[in-house]
Write a protein that holds these residues in place. Sequence first.
Motif, PDB file in Angstrom:
ATOM      1  N   GLU A   1      55.566  10.267  10.996  1.00 26.16           N
ATOM      2  CA  GLU A   1      54.624   9.377  10.308  1.00 26.16           C
ATOM      3  C   GLU A   1      54.024   8.367  11.275  1.00 26.16           C
ATOM      4  N   LEU A   2      54.869   7.801  12.126  1.00 27.03           N
ATOM      5  CA  LEU A   2      54.391   6.863  13.136  1.00 27.03           C
ATOM      6  C   LEU A   2      53.417   7.549  14.096  1.00 27.03           C
ATOM      7  N   ALA A   3      53.771   8.762  14.520  1.00 20.85           N
ATOM      8  CA  ALA A   3      52.911   9.498  15.445  1.00 20.85           C
ATOM      9  C   ALA A   3      51.581   9.853  14.805  1.00 20.85           C
ATOM     10  N   ASP A   4      51.619  10.284  13.552  1.00 20.39           N
ATOM     11  CA  ASP A   4      50.401  10.762  12.887  1.00 20.39           C
ATOM     12  C   ASP A   4      49.498   9.633  12.400  1.00 20.39           C
ATOM     13  N   GLU A   5      50.109   8.551  11.938  1.00 22.85           N
ATOM     14  CA  GLU A   5      49.317   7.515  11.278  1.00 22.85           C
ATOM     15  C   GLU A   5      48.975   6.327  12.182  1.00 22.85           C
ATOM     16  N   VAL A   6      49.740   6.151  13.256  1.00 24.29           N
ATOM     17  CA  VAL A   6      49.489   5.021  14.151  1.00 24.29           C
ATOM     18  C   VAL A   6      48.991   5.502  15.515  1.00 24.29           C
ATOM     19  N   LEU A   7      49.702   6.439  16.115  1.00 24.83           N
ATOM     20  CA  LEU A   7      49.410   6.824  17.495  1.00 24.83           C
ATOM     21  C   LEU A   7      48.252   7.805  17.617  1.00 24.83           C
TER      22      LEU A   7
END
Length: 339
Positions: free
Chosen positions: A14-20
């Motif tokens: 989720e962090l990779a897809d939505e932030v990074l």
Amino acid sequence: MVGRVIAVPRDVRELADEVLFPAAMRVDGLDALPAAHLDALAAAGLYGAPVPREAGGLGLDLGGICTVAEELASGCLATAFVWIQHRGLVTTLAAEGTPAALRDQWLGPVCQGKVRGGITTIGLIPGPPQLRARPAPGGWQLSGEAPWVTGWGLVDLLLLTARGPEETAVTLIVDAAAQPGLTASRQWLAAVNASATVRLRFDGVTVPGERFVSRVAFDPAASLRPDRLRVDGSLALGVTGRCCRLLGPGPLDDELAACRQRLDAALAADTATMAQARAAASELAVRAAAALAVRDGSKAVTADAHAQRLAREALFLLVFGLRPAIKTALLRRLGAAPG
């Protein structure tokens, strides 16, 4: 996500897809990572990922660390690249053999990402020493070079291993900042340039004795242990995984899973087996990026295309963390060396 201890791998993805990933093209054009990216990793608890929970970390084993590295690399390789440098500092501080004063001073802030670390293990690389440490009044003195130090200006401390007297390896914790005798020269990179990677020149840099971590016999094989080589392979898996997701379901998904299994299995084998697994992962990243470019056609070479960014990142991963056995295996796979 702030303040939440994340599960692996769902919340990391989720962090990779939505932030990074949404910012990956913008970051690709920067000279340094945005502080917000590193703050997001800290808020998720990832700076303490390998440290036991009772010591303030997430308690992830090597498999968990590899999963996190792969997911972060699928979102933004530059961010993942800076983050994995921190692992050496935090695991060293958490180790039983580390002086208690260092652990008491820094382990908490380092786990929380309030103090961030970089690393150079140039003193462990076989061959003539490029960086030497010798005893000096009140501590140690460093002379020589560390050609590749990542995160300069983004990290606070550098875990440094240099070649010591009588064929030893000396590990010290050095401030990652300007100081007398230290010269930093930027390495301008075709990919992950926002990692702020530099060449450091040490001309008699003094390190106080209280920053001493250890001195052990120099072992040429230390940098070739399978567990040391495994995490870097996760970066190639991450780039491949992003290409696969942009391409949609297909045969490359099965190849990605097989590469991951091969890397994991090599942990129980020898350096030669891990070298072959690392070479396979790096070559797959190149083929996956090439497939994405071909699928996208001419738009793949426009400046704002993920395909060309991922292709440059795959090129970077062909040479990052390269060791002679990996290089030989890659050249064979690429048809440039005898089988």
